[in-house]
Design a protein around this motif. Structure first.
Motif, PDB file in Angstrom:
ATOM      1  N   LEU A 204      25.900  38.974  -5.752  1.00  0.00           N
ATOM      2  CA  LEU A 204      27.625  38.150  -7.194  1.00  0.00           C
ATOM      3  C   LEU A 204      27.554  39.547  -8.225  1.00  0.00           C
ATOM      4  O   LEU A 204      28.496  39.696  -9.320  1.00  0.00           O
ATOM      5  CB  LEU A 204      27.105  37.304  -7.154  1.00  0.00           C
ATOM      6  N   LYS A 205      26.623  39.696  -8.628  1.00  0.00           N
ATOM      7  CA  LYS A 205      25.649  40.598  -9.728  1.00  0.00           C
ATOM      8  C   LYS A 205      26.709  41.737  -9.499  1.00  0.00           C
ATOM      9  O   LYS A 205      27.939  42.214 -10.526  1.00  0.00           O
ATOM     10  CB  LYS A 205      24.804  40.681 -10.335  1.00  0.00           C
ATOM     11  N   GLN A 206      26.321  42.625  -8.826  1.00  0.00           N
ATOM     12  CA  GLN A 206      27.104  43.841  -8.695  1.00  0.00           C
ATOM     13  C   GLN A 206      28.473  43.755  -7.953  1.00  0.00           C
ATOM     14  O   GLN A 206      29.479  44.798  -8.709  1.00  0.00           O
ATOM     15  CB  GLN A 206      26.472  44.933  -7.161  1.00  0.00           C
ATOM     16  N   GLN A 207      29.502  42.893  -7.086  1.00  0.00           N
ATOM     17  CA  GLN A 207      30.517  42.677  -6.656  1.00  0.00           C
ATOM     18  C   GLN A 207      31.961  42.139  -7.727  1.00  0.00           C
ATOM     19  O   GLN A 207      32.587  42.972  -8.250  1.00  0.00           O
ATOM     20  CB  GLN A 207      30.094  42.594  -5.995  1.00  0.00           C
ATOM     21  N   MET A 208      31.244  41.183  -8.285  1.00  0.00           N
ATOM     22  CA  MET A 208      31.801  40.698  -9.297  1.00  0.00           C
ATOM     23  C   MET A 208      31.601  41.301 -10.449  1.00  0.00           C
ATOM     24  O   MET A 208      31.787  40.319 -11.905  1.00  0.00           O
ATOM     25  CB  MET A 208      31.770  39.005  -9.348  1.00  0.00           C
ATOM     26  N   ASN A 209      30.161  41.571 -11.153  1.00  0.00           N
ATOM     27  CA  ASN A 209      30.203  42.166 -12.400  1.00  0.00           C
ATOM     28  C   ASN A 209      30.152  40.611 -12.964  1.00  0.00           C
ATOM     29  O   ASN A 209      30.166  39.959 -14.142  1.00  0.00           O
ATOM     30  CB  ASN A 209      30.986  42.494 -13.256  1.00  0.00           C
ATOM     31  N   MET A 210      29.194  39.540 -12.309  1.00  0.00           N
ATOM     32  CA  MET A 210      29.107  38.179 -13.157  1.00  0.00           C
ATOM     33  C   MET A 210      27.546  38.221 -13.954  1.00  0.00           C
ATOM     34  O   MET A 210      26.916  39.041 -13.691  1.00  0.00           O
ATOM     35  CB  MET A 210      28.747  37.251 -12.482  1.00  0.00           C
ATOM     36  N   SER A 211      27.517  37.425 -14.975  1.00  0.00           N
ATOM     37  CA  SER A 211      26.507  37.491 -15.565  1.00  0.00           C
ATOM     38  C   SER A 211      25.347  36.183 -15.079  1.00  0.00           C
ATOM     39  O   SER A 211      26.382  35.193 -15.229  1.00  0.00           O
ATOM     40  CB  SER A 211      26.507  37.362 -17.155  1.00  0.00           C
ATOM     41  N   ILE A 212      23.886  36.280 -15.240  1.00  0.00           N
ATOM     42  CA  ILE A 212      23.466  35.676 -14.770  1.00  0.00           C
ATOM     43  C   ILE A 212      22.153  34.813 -14.972  1.00  0.00           C
ATOM     44  O   ILE A 212      21.765  35.662 -16.008  1.00  0.00           O
ATOM     45  CB  ILE A 212      22.606  35.848 -12.603  1.00  0.00           C
ATOM     46  N   LEU A 213      22.118  34.452 -15.465  1.00  0.00           N
ATOM     47  CA  LEU A 213      20.617  33.700 -16.419  1.00  0.00           C
ATOM     48  C   LEU A 213      19.501  33.090 -14.820  1.00  0.00           C
ATOM     49  O   LEU A 213      20.476  31.181 -14.598  1.00  0.00           O
ATOM     50  CB  LEU A 213      21.432  32.596 -16.816  1.00  0.00           C
ATOM     51  N   PHE A 214      19.054  33.577 -15.191  1.00  0.00           N
ATOM     52  CA  PHE A 214      18.169  33.138 -12.980  1.00  0.00           C
ATOM     53  C   PHE A 214      16.870  32.651 -13.897  1.00  0.00           C
ATOM     54  O   PHE A 214      16.519  32.847 -14.500  1.00  0.00           O
ATOM     55  CB  PHE A 214      17.492  34.041 -12.653  1.00  0.00           C
ATOM     56  N   ILE A 215      16.602  30.898 -13.898  1.00  0.00           N
ATOM     57  CA  ILE A 215      15.050  30.294 -13.953  1.00  0.00           C
ATOM     58  C   ILE A 215      14.618  30.548 -12.952  1.00  0.00           C
ATOM     59  O   ILE A 215      15.037  30.143 -11.846  1.00  0.00           O
ATOM     60  CB  ILE A 215      15.934  29.164 -15.174  1.00  0.00           C
ATOM     61  N   THR A 216      13.715  30.796 -12.905  1.00  0.00           N
ATOM     62  CA  THR A 216      12.443  30.619 -12.217  1.00  0.00           C
ATOM     63  C   THR A 216      10.590  30.198 -12.681  1.00  0.00           C
ATOM     64  O   THR A 216      10.921  30.800 -13.990  1.00  0.00           O
ATOM     65  CB  THR A 216      12.091  32.021 -11.023  1.00  0.00           C
ATOM     66  N   HIS A 217       9.751  30.006 -11.484  1.00  0.00           N
ATOM     67  CA  HIS A 217       8.567  30.317 -12.038  1.00  0.00           C
ATOM     68  C   HIS A 217       7.558  30.766 -11.362  1.00  0.00           C
ATOM     69  O   HIS A 217       6.355  31.018 -11.958  1.00  0.00           O
ATOM     70  CB  HIS A 217       7.819  28.775 -11.770  1.00  0.00           C
ATOM     71  N   ASP A 218       8.182  32.231 -10.683  1.00  0.00           N
ATOM     72  CA  ASP A 218       7.880  32.734  -9.726  1.00  0.00           C
ATOM     73  C   ASP A 218       8.122  33.882  -9.728  1.00  0.00           C
ATOM     74  O   ASP A 218       9.795  34.499 -10.116  1.00  0.00           O
ATOM     75  CB  ASP A 218       8.340  32.535  -8.422  1.00  0.00           C
ATOM     76  N   LEU A 219       7.271  34.698 -11.056  1.00  0.00           N
ATOM     77  CA  LEU A 219       7.183  36.161 -11.439  1.00  0.00           C
ATOM     78  C   LEU A 219       7.923  37.219  -9.873  1.00  0.00           C
ATOM     79  O   LEU A 219       8.751  37.741  -9.951  1.00  0.00           O
ATOM     80  CB  LEU A 219       6.115  36.317 -11.778  1.00  0.00           C
ATOM     81  N   GLY A 220       7.336  37.058  -8.915  1.00  0.00           N
ATOM     82  CA  GLY A 220       7.957  37.166  -7.459  1.00  0.00           C
ATOM     83  C   GLY A 220       9.303  37.529  -7.062  1.00  0.00           C
ATOM     84  O   GLY A 220       9.740  38.519  -6.829  1.00  0.00           O
ATOM     85  N   THR A 221       9.603  36.436  -7.398  1.00  0.00           N
ATOM     86  CA  THR A 221      11.103  36.605  -7.482  1.00  0.00           C
ATOM     87  C   THR A 221      11.980  36.645  -7.684  1.00  0.00           C
ATOM     88  O   THR A 221      12.777  37.604  -7.491  1.00  0.00           O
ATOM     89  CB  THR A 221      11.667  34.995  -7.311  1.00  0.00           C
TER      90      THR A 221
END
Lengths: 332, 364
Positions: A204-221
């Motif tokens: 999504l990010k690469q092809q559609m140039n979408m901005s993503i706010l990604f929330i996680t508790h997992d630094l590995g992800t």
């Protein structure tokens, strides 16, 4: 540092929950900007205000008890905190879409999957039934749901967790939003499915140039997908910087602790070292730096005043008195 | 055109509202210009039919998969299927029966107290010529398959008429009650805060009213009309539904999918009608099927104690008439009793089956 391709600027956001026990300062002065086509990750333990931040952006905080008491959320040049309900409904799902943590409960059990993907299409794009259906089909293909024509008529309970999360993503993507807020989208999924879902985000990010706010508790992800990382603790930003900054040169003691918790394949550790202590109560937070009771490097100043955000280098900031000599940040 | 459709929320709602308006127009004509185009009940029936077609049959048809799924699950419950078949039979009897049977009010003294076919009863008649009572064995005739009562009225005709009355009361009163309960419950849960408080305290007050006493009161004041009985039962019977719908909506409201559809831009109205109501509908259908027998019994009880509508032949009325001659003509009381028993049982079986079918935990 609002550059001109910043599409969402959150400044000094304060979201409090007024409960019977007292005021929970879930988000207490958080500022950051989200740029076109980047993936910004909010990382932190449960209860550190990640989700409250995300919900505040869409003004979805349940009120009562929640209330956004201060700050500004600028989407392009519009302050979302001043927007009317009708305007917000135009933005939600259409310009800013959100994906929730648990795909099991985020889909309406009595509506078919197709109907739920078509809901935002019909709400925002004003397409007819046939066109909406076609659009939903192509979306389902895009997020990798096989036999999509048949699955349109499925009910959520007939799909696996990964498929449900794909449906959620398809619904969120249906109106080509500029911003996608993903609130722990992979937490409820098992590891292989997680990797597949993360691939979708990357595309999504690469092809559609979408901005993503990604929330996680997992630094590995986070490592594989984030451009920038914000580490939150107790409703405030502890450290922020590029992914490389956070992983290679973490500055905040809390980030050190988080990274120590990660298992690594390279070195063989007998035990993972957790951060000692508990998350402080946000109703009655400790004086000064909210992390100081758990911090091994605490100084007397830490117990007196909240540390400002110090600029380490460029965009790398840390809210810790260890970097007192660095200049105070003007806001990210 | 498209804008209008959107305001109404789809073509279906538009068509429904249009037909409802047309009906209202005819009603106004009826009231002020041409009198008695239809009888008052017909308006209610037409409304009922419109609701059933647009919000019952149409969605069932559109989501054939779901219909099939629930049907398969209900089918496993054999008693429920039997109940359903019996109810369909009752509905057919109620609609077409009165055209095929005799007039239930026609008095025929020479043929009084005839037993049903296959039975015979001893009857004493006064013989004028001899001036003595003669006891005769009278067998049932096919002219009156279920016998006659003490005024010679045909039992079959009375039972058929009673079916119509009982179903009328049961369905309409339940429909009114369910509708009020559903709307109040969902709105109360969704709004929360003081609105929730006010609505629920109102429900509490309604609940403390002794229902039967209220019925007796209403009948006493307004007279024993079937309409008032239906309205009285409907307007007092919604409290349980409101409570249940509220509690279910409260837990639904906090579920993620409500938040998710909000985050996709759905309005409050859309959430209530598109997400909350379909989710509580399954339990509402169950309450509805389970409360119909109660309503039917309430009407029968009212008739039995003599507060029913005396102009209609309901089961309760026949039952009451029959208890006086229980020794000489048992069938007068027993036949409506059996009908009541079977009807109540059928609705309860169906209700149980539907509940099991709708309960996602009973995955079979």
């Amino acid at each position: 540092m609002a550059t001109n391709n910043t599409i969402l600027q959150v400044s000094e956001l304060k979201t409090y929950f007024f409960t019977r026990l007292g005021v929970v300062r879930a988000v207490d002065g958080v500022s950051f900007g989200l740029r076109q086509g980047e993936c910004l990750c909010l990382v932190g333990e449960s209860g550190c205000g990640k989700t409250a931040t995300a919900l505040s952006i869409l003004r979805l905080v349940d009120s009562p008890p929640g209330q956004i008491v201060g700050g500004e959320i600028k989407y392009h040049n519009e302050n979302l905190l001043r927007s009317t309900g009708a305007r917000l409904r135009q933005i939600r799902g259409n310009r800013i879409a959100m994906i929730f943590q648990d795909p099991q409960s985020s889909l309406n059990p009595v509506l078919t999957v197709g109907e739920q993907i078509m809901e935002p299409i019909r709400l925002h794009l004003k397409l007819g039934h046939r066109q909406a259906r076609d659009k939903a089909l192509s979306l389902m293909k895009q997020v990798g749901i096989p036999q999509s024509a048949e699955r349109m008529a499925y009910f959520p309970h007939q799909l696996s967790g990964g498929m449900k999360q794909r449906v959620m993503i398809a619904a969120a993507l249906s109106c080509n939003p500029e911003i996608l807020i993903a609130d722990e989208p992979t937490t409820a999924l098992d590891t292989t499915i997680k990797a597949q879902i993360l691939d979708i985000f990357r595309e999504l990010k690469q092809q559609m140039n979408m901005s993503i706010l990604f929330i996680t508790h997992d630094l590995g992800t986070v490592a594989g997908i984030a451009d920038r990382i914000i580490v939150m603790y107790g409703g405030r930003i502890a450290e922020a910087g590029s992914t490389l900054d956070i992983f290679d040169q973490p500055k905040h003691p809390y980030t050190w602790g988080l990274l120590n918790c990660l298992p690594t394949i390279a070195e063989r550790r007998e035990k993972l070292s957790p951060i000692p202590g508990m998350i402080p109560s946000l109703i009655d937070p400790p004086e000064g730096c909210i992390f100081h009771p758990r911090c091994q490097w605490r100084m007397s100043v830490c117990q007196q005043a909240k540390p400002p955000e110090y600029v380490i280098l460029g965009e790398h900031i840390a809210a810790c008195y260890l970097y007192q000599k660095a200049p105070a940040s003007a806001g990210l | 055109m498209r804008r209008i459709t959107e305001v109404f929320g789809g073509r279906r709602n538009l068509l429904f509202s249009g037909l409802l308006l047309a009906l209202l127009f005819i009603l106004l004509l009826d009231l002020f210009f041409v009198h008695h185009i239809f009888s008052p009940f017909v308006y209610f029936y037409l409304c009922f039919a419109l609701v059933i077609v647009f919000y019952g049959i149409y969605p069932l048809y559109v989501s054939r998969r779901l219909t099939r799924y629930y049907w398969d699950r209900t089918k496993r419950h054999h008693l429920a299927v039997i109940g359903l078949v019996f109810i369909i039979f009752l509905v057919a009897v109620a609609i077409f029966g009165p055209f095929l049977t005799q007039d239930p009010t026609k008095v025929d003294f020479p043929n009084k107290n005839l037993p049903p076919v296959g039975f015979s009863a001893e009857q004493s008649t006064y013989d004028r010529t001899t001036g003595q009572f003669i006891t005769r064995e009278t067998p049932g005739t096919w002219l009156h398959p279920l016998g006659t009562d003490d005024k010679g009225r045909d039992m079959l005709a009375m039972l058929v008429s009673g079916t119509r009355i009982s179903l009328q009361v049961g369905l309409m009163a339940t429909l009114i009650a369910i509708f009020i309960g559903l709307i109040l419950g969902v709105v109360s849960a969704y709004l929360g805060g003081w609105a929730d408080n006010a609505l629920m305290r109102f429900t509490d007050i309604m609940m403390t009213f002794p229902f039967f006493l209220l019925l007796v009161f209403i009948v006493f004041i307004f007279g024993p009309s079937l309409w008032f009985i239906i309205l009285a039962i409907g307007l007092t019977g919604w409290t349980g539904t409101a409570r249940l719908v509220r509690s279910e909506s409260l837990s639904l409201r906090t579920r993620d999918f409500i938040m998710a559809s909000k985050s996709l831009g759905a309005s409050d109205r859309r959430i209530v009608f598109h997400h909350l109501i379909p989710n509580v509908l399954s339990s509402v259908i169950v309450i509805a099927t389970l409360s119909i027998p109660g309503v039917i019994l309430a009407e029968a009880a009212l008739s039995f104690i003599g507060l029913g509508d005396p102009t209609v032949t309901s089961w309760g009325l026949v039952l009451q008439a029959g208890q006086r001659s229980l020794e000489t003509a048992w069938w007068i009381a027993v036949e409506p009793g059996i009908m009541l028993f079977l009807t109540v049982l059928a609705f309860n079986f169906l209700g149980d089956g539907v509940r099991d079918a709708f309960d996602p935990r009973s995955q079979v």
